[in-house]
Design a protein around this motif. Sequence first.
Motif, PDB file in Angstrom:
ATOM      1  N   LEU A 121       0.824  -1.202   0.000  1.00 57.83           N
ATOM      2  CA  LEU A 121       0.000   0.000   0.000  1.00 57.83           C
ATOM      3  C   LEU A 121       0.859   1.254   0.000  1.00 57.83           C
ATOM      4  CD1 LEU A 121      -2.667   1.394  -0.026  1.00 57.83           C
ATOM      5  CD2 LEU A 121      -2.829   1.106   2.456  1.00 57.83           C
ATOM      6  N   LEU A 122       1.977   1.252   0.718  1.00 59.79           N
ATOM      7  CA  LEU A 122       2.813   2.452   0.740  1.00 59.79           C
ATOM      8  C   LEU A 122       3.389   2.731  -0.646  1.00 59.79           C
ATOM      9  CD1 LEU A 122       3.430   4.565   2.824  1.00 59.79           C
ATOM     10  CD2 LEU A 122       5.573   3.402   3.341  1.00 59.79           C
ATOM     11  N   TRP A 123       3.742   1.667  -1.388  1.00 55.40           N
ATOM     12  CA  TRP A 123       4.208   1.864  -2.760  1.00 55.40           C
ATOM     13  C   TRP A 123       3.081   2.419  -3.636  1.00 55.40           C
ATOM     14  CZ3 TRP A 123       8.064   2.811  -5.699  1.00 55.40           C
ATOM     15  CH2 TRP A 123       9.360   2.390  -5.359  1.00 55.40           C
ATOM     16  N   ARG A 124       1.882   1.906  -3.482  1.00 57.59           N
ATOM     17  CA  ARG A 124       0.760   2.426  -4.270  1.00 57.59           C
ATOM     18  C   ARG A 124       0.526   3.905  -3.955  1.00 57.59           C
ATOM     19  NH1 ARG A 124      -3.397  -1.324  -6.400  1.00 57.59           N
ATOM     20  NH2 ARG A 124      -2.594  -3.447  -6.338  1.00 57.59           N
ATOM     21  N   LEU A 125       0.654   4.261  -2.687  1.00 56.97           N
ATOM     22  CA  LEU A 125       0.509   5.662  -2.300  1.00 56.97           C
ATOM     23  C   LEU A 125       1.615   6.511  -2.930  1.00 56.97           C
ATOM     24  CD1 LEU A 125      -0.451   5.057   1.419  1.00 56.97           C
ATOM     25  CD2 LEU A 125      -1.842   6.391  -0.188  1.00 56.97           C
ATOM     26  N   ALA A 126       2.842   5.993  -2.918  1.00 60.43           N
ATOM     27  CA  ALA A 126       3.959   6.727  -3.507  1.00 60.43           C
ATOM     28  C   ALA A 126       3.738   6.934  -5.002  1.00 60.43           C
ATOM     29  CB  ALA A 126       5.267   5.980  -3.268  1.00 60.43           C
ATOM     30  N   LEU A 127       3.282   5.893  -5.695  1.00 58.75           N
ATOM     31  CA  LEU A 127       3.090   5.985  -7.139  1.00 58.75           C
ATOM     32  C   LEU A 127       1.902   6.881  -7.499  1.00 58.75           C
ATOM     33  CD1 LEU A 127       3.697   2.258  -8.123  1.00 58.75           C
ATOM     34  CD2 LEU A 127       5.260   4.181  -8.463  1.00 58.75           C
ATOM     35  N   ALA A 128       0.901   6.943  -6.618  1.00 54.47           N
ATOM     36  CA  ALA A 128      -0.285   7.752  -6.901  1.00 54.47           C
ATOM     37  C   ALA A 128      -0.115   9.213  -6.498  1.00 54.47           C
ATOM     38  CB  ALA A 128      -1.499   7.165  -6.182  1.00 54.47           C
ATOM     39  N   ALA A 129       0.917   9.521  -5.700  1.00 53.92           N
ATOM     40  CA  ALA A 129       1.134  10.907  -5.278  1.00 53.92           C
ATOM     41  C   ALA A 129       1.532  11.772  -6.471  1.00 53.92           C
ATOM     42  CB  ALA A 129       2.216  10.962  -4.203  1.00 53.92           C
ATOM     43  N   ARG A 130       1.095  13.004  -6.465  1.00 55.15           N
ATOM     44  CA  ARG A 130       1.378  13.891  -7.594  1.00 55.15           C
ATOM     45  C   ARG A 130       2.847  14.286  -7.648  1.00 55.15           C
ATOM     46  NH1 ARG A 130      -3.877  17.984  -7.753  1.00 55.15           N
ATOM     47  NH2 ARG A 130      -5.449  16.350  -8.125  1.00 55.15           N
ATOM     48  N   THR A 131       3.485  14.352  -6.485  1.00 57.71           N
ATOM     49  CA  THR A 131       4.913  14.677  -6.410  1.00 57.71           C
ATOM     50  C   THR A 131       5.541  13.766  -5.362  1.00 57.71           C
ATOM     51  OG1 THR A 131       4.538  16.364  -4.708  1.00 57.71           O
ATOM     52  CG2 THR A 131       4.550  17.100  -7.014  1.00 57.71           C
ATOM     53  N   PRO A 132       6.872  13.594  -5.393  1.00 52.15           N
ATOM     54  CA  PRO A 132       7.526  12.837  -4.318  1.00 52.15           C
ATOM     55  C   PRO A 132       7.141  13.417  -2.960  1.00 52.15           C
ATOM     56  CG  PRO A 132       9.073  13.238  -6.091  1.00 52.15           C
ATOM     57  CD  PRO A 132       7.843  14.035  -6.424  1.00 52.15           C
ATOM     58  N   ILE A 133       6.761  12.556  -2.041  1.00 53.54           N
ATOM     59  CA  ILE A 133       6.167  13.016  -0.799  1.00 53.54           C
ATOM     60  C   ILE A 133       6.738  12.231   0.372  1.00 53.54           C
ATOM     61  CG2 ILE A 133       4.243  11.390  -1.001  1.00 53.54           C
ATOM     62  CD1 ILE A 133       2.430  13.588   0.169  1.00 53.54           C
ATOM     63  N   ALA A 134       6.770  12.858   1.539  1.00 50.57           N
ATOM     64  CA  ALA A 134       7.260  12.193   2.746  1.00 50.57           C
ATOM     65  C   ALA A 134       6.320  11.058   3.144  1.00 50.57           C
ATOM     66  CB  ALA A 134       7.371  13.203   3.886  1.00 50.57           C
ATOM     67  N   LEU A 135       6.828   9.856   3.143  1.00 54.41           N
ATOM     68  CA  LEU A 135       6.040   8.691   3.537  1.00 54.41           C
ATOM     69  C   LEU A 135       6.822   7.904   4.596  1.00 54.41           C
ATOM     70  CD1 LEU A 135       4.749   7.518   0.037  1.00 54.41           C
ATOM     71  CD2 LEU A 135       3.404   8.579   1.847  1.00 54.41           C
ATOM     72  N   PRO A 136       6.140   7.217   5.499  1.00 53.81           N
ATOM     73  CA  PRO A 136       6.807   6.561   6.634  1.00 53.81           C
ATOM     74  C   PRO A 136       7.450   5.222   6.273  1.00 53.81           C
ATOM     75  CG  PRO A 136       4.444   6.257   6.810  1.00 53.81           C
ATOM     76  CD  PRO A 136       4.660   7.169   5.627  1.00 53.81           C
TER      77      PRO A 136
END
Length: 258
Positions: A121-136
């Motif tokens: 899920l974290l990868w899916r969130l990273a790929l769906a984000a409009r820009t590189p974003i801080a993720l845990p």
Amino acid sequence: MPASKSYQEIAQDTLPAASARAQHPRDASGFALFSKGAAGAAHVMAHRMLDEDRCVRGHRLLGAWLERHTGTGSDWVHLQWHMAVFELALGHWQAAFARFQCHILPAAITSEDALTDAPALLWRLALAARTPIALPWEPLRARALECMRRVSAPYVTLHHLLVLAGAGDLASLDRWLQTHAPRTDSCNDALVVRVAVALRAYTACEYGQAASGLAHVTPYISEVGGSRGQNELFKQLAQAARRKASAGDSLPVYLKAA
């Protein structure tokens, strides 16, 4: 949907009777699904909606079910993963991230109930984000490194490697490859190594190599494990690498990773 409508009625609306009675319902790829009890019925329904690309209906039905239930353990975490996948499909990024933080990240930190669902899920969130974003990524990385000290099922190992790639941990990926690439005891082990090589290229921003490597292994991921819905992530990674290679992108997904 009326608030008084029971989940049993919802299930009857969406599940063929044969599937509801089947001992081992399967998804479109033939992957056996957990199906016992109310949570199992919700799981089978979520897979059917995902396989039929009916994410709006799946979002509504699974959301209604989750609102009426509480739970713990890997089955509960996996249902939350399904709901987040529906949310991302509908463009509800913030809702999916909030679900990750509330239901999946705590399980990933305190147990082994989210070893595949959390990184996926974290990868899916990273790929769906409009820009590189801080993720845990860091708590997942710490747990992955701890688990990698012992033998895991190949599909779980695949997700540990996804964590290292998401966290930008080239050093740990290189150490794993140095240890495992020379000795692959089975076809599944060899496939995991090939995925690791492609993820290593992705992490190093060598997107052309990553795209080629992922495109070659993606058709065979199901031989290691996972449902069609789970393994869509590897197609998404291959597509993202291809886009980055075509654009001459040199920025990693984890640019601002927490």
